[in-house]
Design a protein around this motif. Sequence first.
Motif, mmCIF file in Angstrom:
data_model
loop_
_atom_site.group_PDB
_atom_site.id
_atom_site.type_symbol
_atom_site.label_atom_id
_atom_site.label_comp_id
_atom_site.label_asym_id
_atom_site.label_seq_id
_atom_site.Cartn_x
_atom_site.Cartn_y
_atom_site.Cartn_z
ATOM 1 N N LEU A 175 -2.986 -3.691 -6.784
ATOM 2 C CA LEU A 175 -2.598 -3.656 -5.375
ATOM 3 C C LEU A 175 -2.827 -5.005 -4.705
ATOM 4 C CD1 LEU A 175 -1.788 -2.256 -2.725
ATOM 5 C CD2 LEU A 175 -4.157 -1.448 -2.528
ATOM 6 N N LEU A 176 -3.993 -5.593 -4.916
ATOM 7 C CA LEU A 176 -4.326 -6.864 -4.273
ATOM 8 C C LEU A 176 -3.437 -7.997 -4.763
ATOM 9 C CD1 LEU A 176 -8.231 -6.625 -4.223
ATOM 10 C CD2 LEU A 176 -6.658 -6.390 -2.285
ATOM 11 N N LEU A 177 -3.078 -7.975 -6.040
ATOM 12 C CA LEU A 177 -2.205 -9.021 -6.575
ATOM 13 C C LEU A 177 -0.813 -8.920 -5.953
ATOM 14 C CD1 LEU A 177 -2.437 -11.341 -8.608
ATOM 15 C CD2 LEU A 177 -1.496 -9.807 -10.350
ATOM 16 N N ALA A 178 -0.327 -7.689 -5.804
ATOM 17 C CA ALA A 178 0.973 -7.492 -5.159
ATOM 18 C C ALA A 178 0.937 -7.969 -3.713
ATOM 19 C CB ALA A 178 1.372 -6.019 -5.226
ATOM 20 N N ILE A 179 -0.146 -7.659 -3.009
ATOM 21 C CA ILE A 179 -0.296 -8.103 -1.620
ATOM 22 C C ILE A 179 -0.346 -9.623 -1.542
ATOM 23 C CG2 ILE A 179 -1.898 -8.165 0.348
ATOM 24 C CD1 ILE A 179 -2.716 -5.286 -0.421
ATOM 25 N N LEU A 180 -1.063 -10.241 -2.467
ATOM 26 C CA LEU A 180 -1.192 -11.697 -2.478
ATOM 27 C C LEU A 180 0.167 -12.375 -2.639
ATOM 28 C CD1 LEU A 180 -2.958 -14.265 -2.603
ATOM 29 C CD2 LEU A 180 -3.131 -13.906 -5.076
ATOM 30 N N PHE A 181 0.946 -11.945 -3.618
ATOM 31 C CA PHE A 181 2.247 -12.566 -3.851
ATOM 32 C C PHE A 181 3.234 -12.224 -2.735
ATOM 33 C CE2 PHE A 181 0.670 -13.602 -7.994
ATOM 34 C CZ PHE A 181 1.433 -14.699 -8.398
ATOM 35 N N HIS A 182 3.181 -10.999 -2.248
ATOM 36 C CA HIS A 182 4.054 -10.603 -1.146
ATOM 37 C C HIS A 182 3.725 -11.411 0.108
ATOM 38 C CE1 HIS A 182 6.313 -6.990 0.810
ATOM 39 N NE2 HIS A 182 6.556 -8.115 1.457
ATOM 40 N N GLY A 183 2.430 -11.516 0.388
ATOM 41 C CA GLY A 183 2.009 -12.271 1.567
ATOM 42 C C GLY A 183 2.391 -13.731 1.489
ATOM 43 N N ILE A 214 5.959 -5.256 -10.546
ATOM 44 C CA ILE A 214 5.564 -5.493 -11.940
ATOM 45 C C ILE A 214 4.102 -5.916 -12.012
ATOM 46 C CG2 ILE A 214 5.924 -6.976 -13.963
ATOM 47 C CD1 ILE A 214 8.925 -7.028 -13.126
ATOM 48 N N LEU A 215 3.708 -6.799 -11.102
ATOM 49 C CA LEU A 215 2.325 -7.268 -11.076
ATOM 50 C C LEU A 215 1.364 -6.114 -10.772
ATOM 51 C CD1 LEU A 215 2.864 -10.630 -9.160
ATOM 52 C CD2 LEU A 215 2.547 -10.310 -11.620
ATOM 53 N N MET A 216 1.751 -5.285 -9.821
ATOM 54 C CA MET A 216 0.937 -4.119 -9.501
ATOM 55 C C MET A 216 0.912 -3.140 -10.671
ATOM 56 S SD MET A 216 1.506 -1.161 -6.595
ATOM 57 C CE MET A 216 1.472 -2.273 -5.187
ATOM 58 N N GLY A 217 2.083 -2.866 -11.215
ATOM 59 C CA GLY A 217 2.214 -1.883 -12.277
ATOM 60 C C GLY A 217 1.521 -2.282 -13.559
ATOM 61 N N TYR A 218 1.460 -3.578 -13.812
ATOM 62 C CA TYR A 218 0.775 -4.049 -15.018
ATOM 63 C C TYR A 218 -0.679 -3.568 -15.029
ATOM 64 C CZ TYR A 218 -1.528 -7.206 -18.304
ATOM 65 O OH TYR A 218 -2.279 -7.716 -19.338
ATOM 66 N N TYR A 219 -1.360 -3.757 -13.904
ATOM 67 C CA TYR A 219 -2.774 -3.365 -13.829
ATOM 68 C C TYR A 219 -2.941 -1.853 -13.689
ATOM 69 C CZ TYR A 219 -4.347 -8.154 -13.767
ATOM 70 O OH TYR A 219 -4.632 -9.445 -14.140
ATOM 71 N N PHE A 244 0.836 -1.205 0.000
ATOM 72 C CA PHE A 244 0.000 0.000 0.000
ATOM 73 C C PHE A 244 0.871 1.255 0.000
ATOM 74 C CE2 PHE A 244 -2.384 3.362 2.229
ATOM 75 C CZ PHE A 244 -3.482 3.467 1.388
ATOM 76 N N SER A 245 1.985 1.221 0.728
ATOM 77 C CA SER A 245 2.871 2.386 0.788
ATOM 78 C C SER A 245 3.492 2.684 -0.575
ATOM 79 C CB SER A 245 3.971 2.164 1.831
ATOM 80 O OG SER A 245 4.934 1.229 1.372
ATOM 81 N N LYS A 246 3.713 1.650 -1.379
ATOM 82 C CA LYS A 246 4.233 1.855 -2.743
ATOM 83 C C LYS A 246 3.094 2.288 -3.677
ATOM 84 C CE LYS A 246 7.207 -2.123 -1.865
ATOM 85 N NZ LYS A 246 7.423 -3.544 -2.229
ATOM 86 N N TYR A 247 1.959 1.652 -3.518
ATOM 87 C CA TYR A 247 0.781 1.936 -4.359
ATOM 88 C C TYR A 247 0.400 3.413 -4.289
ATOM 89 C CZ TYR A 247 -4.197 2.083 -5.583
ATOM 90 O OH TYR A 247 -5.418 2.418 -6.123
#
Length: 225
Positions: free
Chosen positions: A172-180, A149-154, A83-86
């Motif tokens: 954002l949610l995809l980035a959180i999912l992979f990060h988590g 990259i996943l976040m930026g794509y969308y 979220f801080s990057k988003y």
Amino acid sequence: MNLLVFALAPVLAIIVYIYLKDKYEKEPRRLLFYNFLFGAIVSIIITTVLYFVFNIILPLPDKYSIFQQFIKAFFVVGVTEEFSKYIIVRYYAQPKSDFNEPFDGIIYAVMVSMGFAATENISYVFQGGIQTAVLRAFTAVPAHATFAILMGYYMGKAKFSNNRILLNLTGLLLAILFHGAYDFFLFIDFVPGIGIGAFISLAIGIIVSRKAIKRHQERSNFKIF
């Protein structure tokens, strides 16, 4: 000095890699630098504040169960850091006129993320030394780039869509999912062999990220057919 070089080398390597992937219309270097700087400073500040808030709202004991590690990985670390990057990509980079093709979502998200990764990596490497630098060069730093990259794509798609809110939040949610997922398997290292799950999730993320890069390259507004 050597530790600083080791900490920043993988970050710079990824920045150069992504910059070269922007084949058809390069972004202004000054704007890229500002996104990197905001990631290195502002993102870290936002993350620190959110961690503090989470610690008040959702305090966790010193010894976590598997479920508590799940909460920590996805809802504390994943949400907070991504979220801080988003926020920076969404409210600083995305509105810029230079953000003029879908691939720009990837490059700006990566710049913000690499700024974050640079600050984080310096901290870890100065504490853990060369071994930590080498390990993180092939794990944590590429992981941050993958999530970006996943976040930026969308977010790149969102800029040019009527469904901007949905696409931005999907990134954002995809980035959180992979990060988590990546952190969760590392956090439950007390389960024998489970750590391999982090590398599997990272590998999947890298494969999907490469496809995302290629797809936006092929759909560039500036590609000459």
